[in-house]
Design a protein around this motif. Structure first.
Motif, short mmCIF file in Angstrom:
data_model
loop_
_atom_site.label_atom_id
_atom_site.label_comp_id
_atom_site.label_asym_id
_atom_site.label_seq_id
_atom_site.Cartn_x
_atom_site.Cartn_y
_atom_site.Cartn_z
N ASN A 82 61.83 -2.01 18.74
CA ASN A 82 61.83 -2.36 17.33
C ASN A 82 63.10 -3.15 17.02
N TYR A 83 62.98 -4.06 16.05
CA TYR A 83 64.08 -4.96 15.73
C TYR A 83 64.35 -5.03 14.24
N ALA A 84 65.61 -5.24 13.91
CA ALA A 84 65.95 -5.57 12.54
C ALA A 84 65.40 -6.97 12.25
N ASP A 85 65.16 -7.24 10.98
CA ASP A 85 64.60 -8.55 10.61
C ASP A 85 65.50 -9.68 11.11
N SER A 86 66.81 -9.46 11.10
CA SER A 86 67.75 -10.50 11.52
C SER A 86 67.65 -10.82 13.01
N ALA A 87 67.06 -9.90 13.77
CA ALA A 87 66.98 -10.06 15.22
C ALA A 87 65.59 -10.49 15.70
N LYS A 88 64.60 -10.30 14.89
CA LYS A 88 63.22 -10.59 15.30
C LYS A 88 63.06 -12.06 15.69
N GLY A 89 62.41 -12.27 16.83
CA GLY A 89 62.15 -13.62 17.28
C GLY A 89 63.29 -14.28 18.03
N TYR B 1 69.75 -3.63 27.85
CA TYR B 1 70.17 -5.01 27.70
C TYR B 1 69.80 -5.53 26.30
N LEU B 2 70.53 -6.53 25.88
CA LEU B 2 70.16 -7.26 24.67
C LEU B 2 70.30 -8.75 24.96
N GLN B 3 69.17 -9.42 25.09
CA GLN B 3 69.17 -10.86 25.27
C GLN B 3 69.18 -11.51 23.89
N MET B 4 70.19 -12.29 23.63
CA MET B 4 70.34 -12.92 22.31
C MET B 4 70.25 -14.43 22.46
N ASN B 5 69.24 -15.01 21.84
CA ASN B 5 69.03 -16.46 21.88
C ASN B 5 69.19 -17.04 20.48
N SER B 6 69.33 -18.35 20.42
CA SER B 6 69.46 -19.06 19.14
C SER B 6 70.50 -18.40 18.25
N LEU B 7 71.64 -18.14 18.82
CA LEU B 7 72.68 -17.41 18.09
C LEU B 7 73.20 -18.23 16.92
N LYS B 8 73.55 -17.50 15.87
CA LYS B 8 74.07 -18.10 14.64
C LYS B 8 75.47 -17.56 14.37
N VAL C 186 70.52 -3.17 15.07
CA VAL C 186 69.97 -4.43 15.57
C VAL C 186 68.61 -4.21 16.24
N ALA C 187 68.56 -3.28 17.18
CA ALA C 187 67.32 -3.07 17.93
C ALA C 187 67.36 -1.72 18.60
N THR C 188 66.17 -1.17 18.85
CA THR C 188 66.01 0.11 19.55
C THR C 188 64.88 -0.01 20.55
N ILE C 189 65.03 0.67 21.66
CA ILE C 189 63.95 0.75 22.64
C ILE C 189 63.78 2.21 23.04
N THR C 190 62.53 2.68 23.02
CA THR C 190 62.26 4.06 23.37
C THR C 190 62.19 4.24 24.88
N ARG C 191 62.03 5.48 25.27
CA ARG C 191 61.97 5.77 26.70
C ARG C 191 60.77 5.12 27.36
#
Length: 121
Positions: free
Chosen positions: A58-65, A79-86, A48-53
């Motif tokens: 970086n995000y998967a296309d499904s998560a971008k935006g 953390y993972l803030q998820m908006n506009s969930l489907k 889904v997503a990665t964050i470096t130190r």
């Protein structure tokens, strides 16, 4: 021993939001990249997503935006803030971390147990 504990999953209606958290604890020297993956029953686990130190994300296309990954290094938390969930976001969400453990001083990949996210239509 290193533990990753996720929280924040639950049931939400389509269009809603959830914030997942993952705390890393144990015999840690440092934590490098942290990330989130998800897995639907019968399907492969997907990134889904990665964050470096240093905070680069970086995000998967499904998560971008829609999703935002962040970390608090002082709290060893991602953390993972998820908006506009489907409804198609429904899955078990897993936290991952590349951790340098104090017993070996080598980096190893660690996983949490997962937290269920269910999005109703």
């Amino acid at each position: 021993q290193v533990q990753l504990v996720e929280s924040g999953g639950g049931l939400v209606q389509a269009g809603g939001s959830l914030r997942l958290s993952c705390v890393v604890s144990g015999s840690i020297v440092s934590i490098n990249a942290m990330g989130w993956y998800r897995q639907d029953p019968g399907k492969q686990r997907e990134w889904v997503a990665t964050i470096t130190r240093d905070g680069s994300a970086n995000y998967a296309d499904s998560a971008k935006g829609r999703f935002t990954i962040s970390r608090d290094s002082a709290k060893n938390t991602v953390y993972l803030q998820m908006n506009s969930l489907k409804p198609e976001d429904t899955a078990v969400y897993y936290c991952s971390a590349r951790v340098v453990v104090s017993t070996t001083l080598y980096e190893r990949g660690c996983w949490g147990q997962g937290t269920q996210v269910t999005v109703s239509s």
